[in-house]
Design a protein around this motif. Structure first.
Motif, mmCIF file in Angstrom:
data_model
loop_
_atom_site.group_PDB
_atom_site.id
_atom_site.type_symbol
_atom_site.label_atom_id
_atom_site.label_comp_id
_atom_site.label_asym_id
_atom_site.label_seq_id
_atom_site.Cartn_x
_atom_site.Cartn_y
_atom_site.Cartn_z
ATOM 1 N N VAL A 198 0.873 -1.020 -0.064
ATOM 2 C CA VAL A 198 -0.016 -0.045 -0.066
ATOM 3 C C VAL A 198 0.990 1.007 -0.035
ATOM 4 C CG1 VAL A 198 -1.681 1.437 1.457
ATOM 5 C CG2 VAL A 198 -1.971 -1.215 1.052
ATOM 6 N N GLU A 199 1.729 1.191 0.868
ATOM 7 C CA GLU A 199 2.574 2.414 0.967
ATOM 8 C C GLU A 199 3.443 2.712 -0.340
ATOM 9 O OE1 GLU A 199 6.721 3.867 3.534
ATOM 10 O OE2 GLU A 199 5.750 2.229 4.232
ATOM 11 N N ALA A 200 3.967 1.678 -1.034
ATOM 12 C CA ALA A 200 4.912 1.613 -2.116
ATOM 13 C C ALA A 200 3.795 2.180 -3.402
ATOM 14 C CB ALA A 200 5.151 0.267 -2.456
ATOM 15 N N ILE A 201 2.828 1.788 -3.631
ATOM 16 C CA ILE A 201 1.565 2.310 -4.467
ATOM 17 C C ILE A 201 1.358 3.678 -4.258
ATOM 18 C CG2 ILE A 201 -0.586 1.762 -5.763
ATOM 19 C CD1 ILE A 201 -0.280 -0.980 -5.031
ATOM 20 N N GLU A 202 0.916 3.896 -2.939
ATOM 21 C CA GLU A 202 0.378 5.289 -2.636
ATOM 22 C C GLU A 202 1.610 6.391 -2.737
ATOM 23 O OE1 GLU A 202 -1.124 5.161 1.286
ATOM 24 O OE2 GLU A 202 -3.104 4.684 0.440
ATOM 25 N N LYS A 203 2.850 6.078 -2.519
ATOM 26 C CA LYS A 203 4.028 6.746 -2.707
ATOM 27 C C LYS A 203 4.395 7.210 -4.188
ATOM 28 C CE LYS A 203 9.196 6.970 -1.854
ATOM 29 N NZ LYS A 203 10.174 6.283 -1.472
ATOM 30 N N HIS A 204 4.255 5.899 -5.014
ATOM 31 C CA HIS A 204 4.440 6.009 -6.295
ATOM 32 C C HIS A 204 3.517 7.219 -7.098
ATOM 33 C CE1 HIS A 204 5.484 4.861 -10.706
ATOM 34 N NE2 HIS A 204 4.210 4.811 -10.791
ATOM 35 N N VAL A 205 2.153 6.882 -6.627
ATOM 36 C CA VAL A 205 1.054 7.881 -7.207
ATOM 37 C C VAL A 205 1.151 9.236 -6.606
ATOM 38 C CG1 VAL A 205 -1.388 8.285 -7.382
ATOM 39 C CG2 VAL A 205 -0.380 5.743 -7.521
ATOM 40 N N ALA A 206 1.469 9.452 -5.357
ATOM 41 C CA ALA A 206 1.727 10.647 -4.883
ATOM 42 C C ALA A 206 2.823 11.579 -5.356
ATOM 43 C CB ALA A 206 1.975 10.689 -3.444
ATOM 44 N N GLU A 207 3.822 10.658 -5.657
ATOM 45 C CA GLU A 207 5.182 11.121 -6.400
ATOM 46 C C GLU A 207 4.924 12.098 -7.697
ATOM 47 O OE1 GLU A 207 8.324 8.396 -6.255
ATOM 48 O OE2 GLU A 207 8.765 9.195 -4.179
ATOM 49 N N ARG A 208 3.821 11.492 -8.401
ATOM 50 C CA ARG A 208 3.387 11.862 -9.677
ATOM 51 C C ARG A 208 2.266 12.738 -9.501
ATOM 52 N NH1 ARG A 208 6.185 8.064 -9.648
ATOM 53 N NH2 ARG A 208 7.835 7.234 -11.270
ATOM 54 N N GLY A 209 1.931 13.393 -8.429
ATOM 55 C CA GLY A 209 0.707 14.336 -8.459
ATOM 56 C C GLY A 209 -0.671 13.721 -8.581
ATOM 57 N N GLY A 210 -0.738 12.307 -8.388
ATOM 58 C CA GLY A 210 -1.866 11.678 -8.766
ATOM 59 C C GLY A 210 -2.673 11.165 -7.630
ATOM 60 N N LEU A 211 -2.294 11.397 -6.458
ATOM 61 C CA LEU A 211 -2.769 10.970 -5.511
ATOM 62 C C LEU A 211 -3.314 12.039 -4.320
ATOM 63 C CD1 LEU A 211 -3.876 8.470 -3.862
ATOM 64 C CD2 LEU A 211 -1.750 8.214 -2.543
ATOM 65 N N VAL A 212 -4.455 12.166 -3.900
ATOM 66 C CA VAL A 212 -4.752 13.279 -2.815
ATOM 67 C C VAL A 212 -4.480 12.704 -1.560
ATOM 68 C CG1 VAL A 212 -6.654 14.590 -2.010
ATOM 69 C CG2 VAL A 212 -6.964 13.911 -4.602
#
Length: 294
Positions: free
Chosen positions: A234-248
């Motif tokens: 979960v952390e790996a996916i959320e970090k990846h998305v957040a780094e690309r500005g795609g996760l709120v």
């Protein structure tokens, strides 16, 4: 395929089952006939006919990483797409065996000799999915270097699940979903997330795995990781998305719900994307606009 689930005792049982099947088939075959265990004759995902039946001796050689023995069989006329049946899964190939047993050198050799990297067994597993389930980053890398599609989806298995539902065998559906076997639309990223392989999740994401992909039941890799309680994934996916500005971020999503316009605008001005999404209560794809409308 028990090897995908990492059950050592089950793997030993499969090996013994296969060798027993081979002995019975050879004993029953007439002179000059080709022994054919159950599952032989299946087609690959690409529609190409199978290469016959994989002998038990060659299967055992692949198991122990005896590359010389496997190559000798191939040079003697053996077909690289020959298939075998492990008792629960059919359409397994030499590449399947090499990947499942972690024989990276043999994987490389088979791919150089033209093994079908996109082939899926009867559970819908590709070589990349098997490697992802086992957490073997080296083999994932080898497969990717040979052109494996990181976003290839499982195309098999739904028929069994649908039939189970029609006939009232809900337990079979539950078991298959729990093990992620035979679920169409499954990707390697989903497999890695389901099996708590956080390093592989990160590796696949860096190779371009699509985080928004959904299986036939509408589940994303992130949802699967959350359902299984696999925090590292979960952390790996959320970090990846957040780094690309795609996760709120959760605090920003909360601000949108509270109507805290200043906090939301500050996040957007800092580089956040207005179309970024988050997940809540089993729902995914929720935007800031949706949050503000609640």
């Amino acid at each position: 395929m028990v090897e995908r689930l990492g059950t050592g005792r089950g793997v030993d049982a499969v090996r013994q089952h296969w060798l027993k099947m081979q002995r019975k088939a050879k004993a029953a075959a007439s002179p000059g006939a080709v022994a054919a265990p159950s599952g032989a004759g299946a087609s690959s995902a690409g529609g190409a006919p199978s290469g016959g039946v994989l002998p038990g001796e060659t299967f055992a050689a692949a198991d122990r990483g005896d590359e010389a023995a496997v190559v000798a069989w191939l040079d003697g006329g053996g077909q690289i797409e020959a298939m075998f049946d492990d008792g629960s899964t059919s359409g397994l190939t030499l590449l399947s065996a090499a990947v499942s047993f972690g024989q990276s050198s043999l994987v490389e050799t088979l791919l150089r000799r033209g093994a079908n990297i996109e082939h899926q067994n009867s559970d819908g597993d590709s070589a990349l999915m098997l490697a992802s389930a086992k957490g073997n980053g080296q083999i994932v890398g080898i497969l990717e270097s040979h052109g494996a599609d990181v976003n290839q989806v499982s195309g098999f298995g739904d028929r069994l699940v649908v039939e189970a539902g029609i006939t009232g065998h809900e337990r079979l559906v539950d078991v298959r979903l729990h093990n992620l076997r035979g679920v169409a639309g499954t990707t390697a990223l989903m497999v890695a997330a389901h099996h708590n392989q956080s390093d592989i999740v990160t590796q696949l994401l860096n190779l371009g795995a699509e985080v928004k992909a959904r299986n036939v039941y509408g589940k994303t890799a992130l949802q699967m990781a959350k359902d299984k309680g696999n925090g590292g994934c979960v952390e790996a996916i959320e970090k990846h998305v957040a780094e690309r500005g795609g996760l709120v971020p959760l605090n920003v999503a909360g601000a949108a719900q509270r109507g805290d316009e200043e906090a939301v605008v500050a996040w957007l001005d800092g580089g956040g994307r207005v179309d970024a999404t988050n997940e809540r209560g089993g729902l995914s794809g929720l935007t800031l606009l949706m949050g503000a409308a609640f």
